[in-house]
Write an enzyme that holds these catalytic residues in place. Structure first.
Site, mmCIF file in Angstrom:
data_model
loop_
_atom_site.group_PDB
_atom_site.id
_atom_site.type_symbol
_atom_site.label_atom_id
_atom_site.label_comp_id
_atom_site.label_asym_id
_atom_site.label_seq_id
_atom_site.Cartn_x
_atom_site.Cartn_y
_atom_site.Cartn_z
ATOM 1 N N ARG A 146 18.768 -40.336 -13.649
ATOM 2 C CA ARG A 146 17.777 -40.330 -12.553
ATOM 3 C C ARG A 146 16.495 -40.531 -13.501
ATOM 4 O O ARG A 146 15.342 -40.799 -12.798
ATOM 5 C CB ARG A 146 17.726 -38.955 -11.866
ATOM 6 C CG ARG A 146 19.009 -38.760 -11.130
ATOM 7 C CD ARG A 146 19.079 -37.603 -10.195
ATOM 8 N NE ARG A 146 20.271 -37.423 -9.379
ATOM 9 C CZ ARG A 146 20.606 -36.231 -8.627
ATOM 10 N NH1 ARG A 146 19.962 -35.326 -8.889
ATOM 11 N NH2 ARG A 146 21.686 -36.378 -8.040
ATOM 12 N N ASP A 156 7.893 -24.720 -1.303
ATOM 13 C CA ASP A 156 8.795 -25.506 -2.068
ATOM 14 C C ASP A 156 8.070 -25.775 -3.318
ATOM 15 O O ASP A 156 7.014 -25.914 -3.282
ATOM 16 C CB ASP A 156 9.345 -27.033 -1.463
ATOM 17 C CG ASP A 156 10.733 -27.345 -2.018
ATOM 18 O OD1 ASP A 156 11.863 -27.030 -1.247
ATOM 19 O OD2 ASP A 156 10.582 -28.261 -2.969
#
Length: 280
Positions: free
Chosen positions: A39, A150
């Site tokens: 990633r 978040d």
């Protein structure tokens, strides 16, 4: 053209996961090295860096450390969520917990709900819809505070935009979609009333002081994030939730998570599929 995966040495992997853990509490196990490699290889290419040693220097010593951590975090985490996810658990929230809270808060008419690690907002907006249809016309007399938090700034930007694709409605009845969304050019725009019921704020669950400044919550949802924490971080979160939960409040966690062996005095709600806890 597909980016070649850059391999990292044992030391680079250990250094990088320590940085991630220190900043977020998320622990990458030895078996997850390939996740970071696959990633982040594209990011190394974008930054014109040859290896992860250079990337770690950039991440820890450069002038854009905070920005790059956000960029990295957006790439290594999966914001897997949807509206009305785990319906049996939400039925417990709406039919049991919410109804009792409305009776208990009949005098103050104030309701506070925290959706921790809310990703792109589907969860807090789902809770807002449930509060909206439960209170009905009484909603105007109530002060309802729903906070979605978040660690990912990118996820919260999407949440505040409140525009979704059909992928977010994998388990939603068509009547609910029609009631609370307007379709435009393949996107689904959330009803402004529901949107106005939820506020969003960037928050790292390691930052307990910031969480405590928000005061006490009647309901806390934290689902499917503690599976990424080690025992120490998980225990820290559970303690935080216990401190910030009202005495008659309820904590909801993910169906694959447990709070056993944390030493925190929570009692499971004796309802099937609840995955919910009250203070002991």
């Amino acid at each position: 053209m597909k980016t070649a995966v850059v391999k990292m040495s044992d030391k680079e992997f250990d250094d990088l996961r320590k940085i991630i853990y220190t900043r977020s509490g998320i622990h990458f196990q030895d078996t997850k090295r390939y996740v970071l490699e696959s990633r982040l290889s594209r990011r190394l290419e974008e930054l014109e860096l040859d290896d992860f040693g250079q990337y770690i220097q950039f991440l820890t010593m450069g002038p854009y450390q905070s920005d790059e951590f956000q960029e990295m975090f957006n790439r290594i985490t999966i914001n897997e969520t949807s509206f009305f996810r785990n319906q049996p658990q939400l039925d417990v929230f709406e039919g049991h917990v919410l109804s009792k809270l409305i009776q208990a808060r009949a005098t103050t008419k104030r309701l506070r709900i925290w959706s921790a690690a809310c990703s792109t907002g589907e969860e807090p907006y789902t809770l807002a819809m449930m509060v909206h249809r439960t209170l009905g016309v009484r909603l105007a007399d109530w002060r309802v505070e729903i906070l979605g938090t978040d660690i990912s700034e990118k996820a919260l930007t999407a949440a505040a935009d409140a525009k979704y694709t059909s992928f977010s409605f994998r388990s939603v009845e068509p009547t609910l979609i029609k009631r609370y969304f307007k379709e435009e050019s393949g996107s689904f725009i959330l009803d402004p009333i529901i949107k106005s019921m939820v506020n969003f704020e960037i928050h790292n669950l390691k930052d307990t002081l910031k969480a405590k400044r928000h005061g006490v919550w009647d309901v806390i949802f934290c689902r499917n994030v503690m599976i990424y924490f080690d025992d120490e971080m998980k225990t820290s979160c559970i303690r935080l939730f216990h401190e910030q939960l009202a005495d008659d409040g309820t904590l909801f966690i993910g169906h694959s998570e447990t709070i056993r062996n944390t030493g925190v005095n929570f009692v499971p709600l004796n309802i099937p599929q609840a995955f919910a806890y009250t203070k002991g």
